[in-house]
Design an enzyme around this catalytic site. Structure first.
Site, mmCIF file in Angstrom:
data_model
loop_
_atom_site.group_PDB
_atom_site.id
_atom_site.type_symbol
_atom_site.label_atom_id
_atom_site.label_comp_id
_atom_site.label_asym_id
_atom_site.label_seq_id
_atom_site.Cartn_x
_atom_site.Cartn_y
_atom_site.Cartn_z
ATOM 1 C CB CYS A 1 -36.255 0.152 19.131
ATOM 2 S SG CYS A 1 -35.246 -0.526 18.373
ATOM 3 C CB CYS B 1 -36.662 -4.747 21.214
ATOM 4 S SG CYS B 1 -36.851 -2.671 21.809
ATOM 5 C CB CYS C 1 -34.090 2.137 21.722
ATOM 6 S SG CYS C 1 -35.133 -0.035 22.487
ATOM 7 C CB CYS D 1 -33.963 -3.382 23.559
ATOM 8 S SG CYS D 1 -33.337 -3.236 21.806
ATOM 9 C CG ASP E 1 -3.411 16.010 4.268
ATOM 10 O OD1 ASP E 1 -3.184 17.509 3.195
ATOM 11 O OD2 ASP E 1 -4.585 15.339 4.036
ATOM 12 C CE LYS F 1 0.226 13.461 -2.530
ATOM 13 N NZ LYS F 1 -1.315 13.856 -2.503
ATOM 14 C CE LYS G 1 3.169 15.432 -0.464
ATOM 15 N NZ LYS G 1 1.446 16.726 0.147
ATOM 16 C CD GLU H 1 11.206 17.580 5.889
ATOM 17 O OE1 GLU H 1 10.202 18.305 5.622
ATOM 18 O OE2 GLU H 1 12.111 17.294 5.889
ATOM 19 C CE1 TYR I 1 6.161 19.825 14.725
ATOM 20 C CE2 TYR I 1 4.077 18.537 13.852
ATOM 21 C CZ TYR I 1 5.099 18.756 14.674
ATOM 22 O OH TYR I 1 4.352 18.055 15.758
#
Ligand code: IVH
Length: 692
Positions: A430, A433, A448, A454, A140, A336, A138, A136, A245
């Site tokens: 920016c 440009c 910008c 640009c 977290d 893991k 694991k 099954e 679960y």
């Protein structure tokens, strides 16, 4: 229609006859509400409109207010949460909450080593058959023990040190997925052990909201879930969408346990407890390796984080023979996967200019292997968030890459620092440009003002246009766009269609063959659907779904381009902001010019016939779910065919699903379809529905 063999007692109005006493009515309401909560939260298959549910709920609330003696622990009204606590009380676990050995070898060798240990402990020889395992995920999150007495949830406790945890019953009651009363014949005492977790999309939404409000974001779903469950105010917990679960048992009284672990999980599911569908019973080390590989491939597509898989000897009799080391069973192991969070150094911060001119600080990192790839750039979202997290260039930071979410810096490595003095500031001009950068008053976005002038915005616009879900121009990636714009060869979208093989082949690192391929791909892209074409233009607020809605509604490009705001508002799901954005876009002469030049270059969107459509739409009103790998159609192709036929594609199976189309390696969706009695078809079946 099935004949009704036994009709329940009904009064004239067709309603179930009212129970004689308030107590009976309260019991009936609780049963109904619990039943509908299970359909809604666990099976994702609601049968009752929300308003009807609310009516029943309010009736029960009123009844309990008038007759406080009728209030029970399993009453759905108790989910709403009680008083703010001063602290959490200790709970002693009758059966300790153990942990499991972690297999340090993250390669497939880990599975083989575990099987070898099990066989040795059981004294099995080479001639003996393979051991059967339950495999099954694991999860977290955080471990939780749910105690049911006579089928009613009476206590929920965290793991704590394994012997003593904390009472978090009030908070756990707010989790809609957890039944307050078990279905069927419940044992006298049943402690269900499992994991409380938060889905990744819920986590992202939560953080998005925090960002909008200028509040602190959360680091990852696990910490968020763990923090939520230990809150003292249940009203706060309710704002954190948590899930659960089950994976095992604690104390049990009055129940003959199934002979296998897999059978046990099936039994828990039958009690109405959420059990994950991605599990399998496999034989020997080869079976473990297959499961390990399959789940690794699926990891990014799961809606929640896993940090590995768990293997358990399936037979409970063999489990008993294997027994325990001090704190861990010998019959289980956690295997893991590589971590999705890592610590690395923040070397520098660059500014990325997006398609709409938005400036985003991007972290340049000391390259680090995380979530399956080497990450050297990650988003910092915005400067305000950086400040809240106290991040500075030169810091050790935590980088997270999970699922298909782009890598992000989630915070500093914990540690003390005297005072935080930022060493990064947003630019006033920016960086690409040199146009002025503006920020809306009180807003968090810096932008910008260069527009199509640009180059950064132009590059992003080209990349978006060429994207797989837009015009799908294969071979036009970021390196090439970079070259084309920097060399001044392509200035705007229509310029792409003027590219010839000779010009392309003259570019650095461009072979004649690739140049020809790109020209072919450009040619092939000239007949997109109207929806794709609209999406590819990169109109603000117009994502794929809205583009589809617009195409369906207006039918032709011409009608859409000339639509008034009022007409745009007639499109389902288009509100004032979206309508204004579309209208503004087409009101600008240079945008109209781009569209006209694209058409002149030979781009011819396949117009949908709009509302006056008389093409056959065999799937009109039907909802389909795709799962697994189909033999010839990609997921996108299948979805496009279904939508063209008038159908909708949904991501999850419910009672309202018309068909589930299943291919190779279909998983939990297929299981759910079977459980709900939804018709399951293969690719050939789908083609049949589409009319051959
Ligand atoms: S079995 C006696 N199964 O991982 C065995 N644990 O140390 C008890 N976990 O914190 C654990 N998914 O909360 C088991 N499918 C799974 C699991 C799982 C996650 C967590 C568990 C515990 C840790 C194991």
């Amino acid at each position: 229609m099935l004949p009704i063999l036994v009709a329940p007692a009904r009064d004239n109005a067709g309603m179930t006859a009212a129970p004689a006493t308030p107590a009976a009515r309260a019991a009936e309401l609780r049963a109904q509400l619990n039943h509908h909560a299970h359909l809604y939260y666990v099976l994702d298959a609601p049968e009752l409109p929300d308003a009807e549910y609310d009516k029943l709920f309010q009736e029960l609330q009123a009844l309990e207010a008038a007759h406080p003696e009728l209030l029970t622990a399993d009453s759905p009204t108790q989910r709403v949460g009680g008083a703010v606590l001063d602290g959490l009380l200790p709970v002693r676990h009758v059966v300790p909450m153990l942990s499991i050995t972690t297999e340090t070898d993250t390669t497939e060798g880990g599975a083989i080593a575990f099987d070898a240990r099990v066989r040795r402990e059981l004294g099995l020889g080479e001639a003996d058959p393979p051991v059967e395992y339950a495999a099954e995920l694991k999860f977290d999150g955080l471990a939780m023990s749910l105690r049911y007495e006579q089928g009613v949830l009476v206590q929920a406790a965290t793991r704590g040190d394994g012997e003593t945890g904390e009472d978090v019953t009030q908070n756990v009651r707010t989790i809609g997925q957890i039944p307050l009363r078990l279905q069927g014949d419940a044992p006298a005492v049943l402690e269900v052990r499992g994991e409380v977790y938060m889905r990744r999309d819920d986590f992202e939404k939560l953080n998005e909201r925090q960002r909008e409000r200028g509040e602190k974001t959360f680091v990852n779903p696990r910490n968020t879930a763990a923090g939520a469950i230990r809150q003292l105010d249940p009203a706060l917990v309710r704002q954190r969408p948590l899930c659960f679960y089950a994976y095992g048992l604690g104390e049990v009284q009055g129940w003959e346990l199934p002979a296998t672990h897999a059978g046990l999980l099936d039994a828990l599911a039958a009690f109405g407890i959420p059990v994950n569908g991605d599990r399998a019973v496999v034989q020997g080390p080869a079976g473990l390796v297959v499961f390990h590989r399959a789940m690794a491939a699926k990891r990014d597509a799961l809606p929640f984080d896993i940090d590995g898989v768990v293997y358990k000897v399936n037979s409970r009799e063999l489990q008993a023979r294997l027994g325990f080391k001090t704190r861990e069973p010998r019959w289980a192991v956690a295997h893991k996967y590589p971590a999705q969070e890592q610590v690395t150094t923040l070397l520098a911060i660059d500014i990325q200019v997006g398609r709409t001119g938005k400036l985003t600080p991007v972290a340049r990192l000391d390259p680090v292997f995380v979530g399956g790839t080497t990450v050297s750039n990650a988003t910092l979202h915005n400067v305000f968030e950086m400040r809240r997290k106290g991040v500075r260039v030169g810091d050790k930071v935590i980088v997270r890459r999970a699922g298909d979410v782009i890598p992000e810096v989630v915070g500093r490595q914990p540690g003390v620092r005297a005072a935080y003095v930022p060493n990064f500031h947003m630019p006033r001009a920016c960086p690409v440009c040199d146009s002025k950068v503006v920020r809306e008053k009180g807003g968090i976005e810096y932008r910008c003002t260069g527009g199509v002038f640009c180059p950064a915005q132009r590059k992003q616009a080209l990349l978006h246009f060429a994207g797989r879900r837009a015009m799908d121009i294969e071979g036009l990636g970021d390196k090439l766009v970079e070259q084309l714009v920097d060399a001044g060869i392509v200035q705007s979208l229509p310029g792409l269609y003027k590219l010839g093989v000779a010009k392309l082949a003259a570019l650095e690192r461009m072979a004649e063959k690739s140049a020809q391929n790109l020209v072919d791909a450009l040619e092939k892209s000239k007949t997109p659907t109207l929806a794709r074409f609209l999406f590819s233009l990169g109109i603000r607020q117009v994502g794929e779904t809205t583009a589809k809605d617009l195409a369906r509604h207006f039918g032709t490009l011409d009608k859409l381009m000339n639509a008034s705001v009022e007409q745009l508002l007639e499109v389902p799901d288009v509100g004032p902001i979206v309508a204004a954005s579309i209208h503004t876009f087409f009101a600008q002469p240079h945008n109209r010019e781009v569209v006209e030049q694209l058409l002149a270059a030979g781009v011819a969107p396949k117009e949908s016939a709009g509302e006056a459509d008389d093409r056959p739409r065999p799937l009109l009103g039907k909802t389909l779910v795709l799962t697994g790998t189909l033999p010839t159609l990609s997921r996108d192709e299948a979805q496009a065919l279904i939508e063209e036929a008038g159908g909708k594609v949904s991501g999850s199976v419910s009672k309202k699903t018309s068909y589930v189309i299943a291919g190779e390696e279909a998983g939990s969706k297929l299981e759910k379809a079977r459980a709900l009695g939804v018709e399951v078809l293969d690719e050939a079946g789908l083609r049949g529905l589409l009319g051959g």
